[in-house]
Write an enzyme that holds these catalytic residues in place. Sequence first.
Site, PDB file in Angstrom:
ATOM      1  N   CYS A  26     -10.793 -43.416-105.033  1.00  0.00           N
ATOM      2  CA  CYS A  26     -11.355 -42.226-104.384  1.00  0.00           C
ATOM      3  C   CYS A  26     -12.853 -42.187-104.647  1.00  0.00           C
ATOM      4  O   CYS A  26     -13.300 -41.668-105.674  1.00  0.00           O
ATOM      5  CB  CYS A  26     -10.681 -40.956-104.904  1.00  0.00           C
ATOM      6  SG  CYS A  26     -11.359 -39.482-104.116  1.00  0.00           S
ATOM      7  N   CYS A  83     -14.380 -38.737-105.150  1.00  0.00           N
ATOM      8  CA  CYS A  83     -14.037 -38.063-106.430  1.00  0.00           C
ATOM      9  C   CYS A  83     -14.820 -38.660-107.594  1.00  0.00           C
ATOM     10  O   CYS A  83     -15.179 -37.957-108.534  1.00  0.00           O
ATOM     11  CB  CYS A  83     -12.560 -38.219-106.791  1.00  0.00           C
ATOM     12  SG  CYS A  83     -11.417 -38.014-105.463  1.00  0.00           S
ATOM     13  N   ASP A  84     -15.025 -39.976-107.562  1.00  0.00           N
ATOM     14  CA  ASP A  84     -15.504 -40.662-108.765  1.00  0.00           C
ATOM     15  C   ASP A  84     -16.957 -41.119-108.702  1.00  0.00           C
ATOM     16  O   ASP A  84     -17.507 -41.576-109.712  1.00  0.00           O
ATOM     17  CB  ASP A  84     -14.607 -41.880-109.044  1.00  0.00           C
ATOM     18  CG  ASP A  84     -13.171 -41.445-109.303  1.00  0.00           C
ATOM     19  OD1 ASP A  84     -13.002 -40.418-109.981  1.00  0.00           O
ATOM     20  OD2 ASP A  84     -12.240 -42.084-108.816  1.00  0.00           O
TER      21      ASP A  84
END
Length: 318
Positions: A136, A139-140
């Site tokens: 992701c 997200c990261d």
Amino acid sequence: MFDTAVIGLGCASYTAAIYAARYKLTTLIVGETEGGMGITAAEVGNWPGDIEVKGPDLMERFRKHALSFEEVTHKTARVEAIEPLDLARGDKGFRLRFQSGETAEAKTVIIATGSNKRHLGVKGEEEFSGKGVTYCATCDAFFYRGKDVAVIGGGDSAVEGAAIAAQVAKTVYLIHRRKEFRAEPYWIDKVKERKNIVLILENAITEVKGDTKVRSVTLSKPFNGSTDLPVDGVFIEIGADPAVGLATPLGCTLDERGYLKVGDDMSTNVPGIFGAGDVTSGSNHFAQFTTAAGEGAIAANSVFAYLQGGGGHAGSMG
Ligand code: NAP
């Protein structure tokens, strides 16, 4: 016994719960990951009424809305199985078996389990999972401030992911196996605007290398004279497969691409089982917040009709 159990805690699930509650159906909404795939969207620009909203914020609004109804019971749990009740005894409905050993019963079930991110299957991918390899980018990416990262894929997730990662990373290598992207032109334009995104097209990674963490990827063809590309992070964004694990043991039919096959009314071929969201064959496989919400609404409406003895609408598979 609940009138309906909605499995999943994403956009389709919360919409189904909101509609079911307004039909005065007692509703259990249960799943493992709050917000589903929706929380991975850093920036949502196509939810009508919000010019721009963050995925996690939008999903929190969905959750609050659904939980505002007294008909809705929320549970965070992994559902291990859905079992038909004993038809011989005249029981109509299903038993949900949770990982904890607990159970719950519902007259109908809406399967809105979404999808699971695909893995590439290259050497080093599993070894460095969580040590630089993630699934992701949005997200990261923020853990890679000032670093060099690779994003793999050419769909919305990869192209959006590259654009978001480029806001913090030093260099983002967007590696795609073809020349053309299948992502929305909106995101392709964002990628082209960023000077620190380098496109590596018609190429692939064959290995992830490192020591305690990722240090480089190996390309299938040389780029700038080398197949070794030093990076600190690898975001694999090559799509997702529908999470049909609870549906198939029930005898639910899948479509030719492996999605839960539903009719126009979101019913499956198993009476009492409905589907909604990314797991289904609905909405022409166009996985969006808007289509997931639409499918959730239709599924709840069909559950209402089914419980009233109407059996659903035209196009019903039941
Ligand atoms: P996707 O649309 O299925 O795209 C997957 C990409 O990965 C494709 O470019 C594909 O290449 C590539 N790929 C697949 N297998 C590969 C492999 N083994 N090796 C290398 N590359 C591989 O998946 P997605 O981008 O995750 O999107 C999924 C759904 O969510 C779509 O419906 C999308 O519209 C939606 N989504 C929407 C948004 C948004 O609206 N902002 C954001 C994220 C996702 P090919 O192109 O060659 O097939």
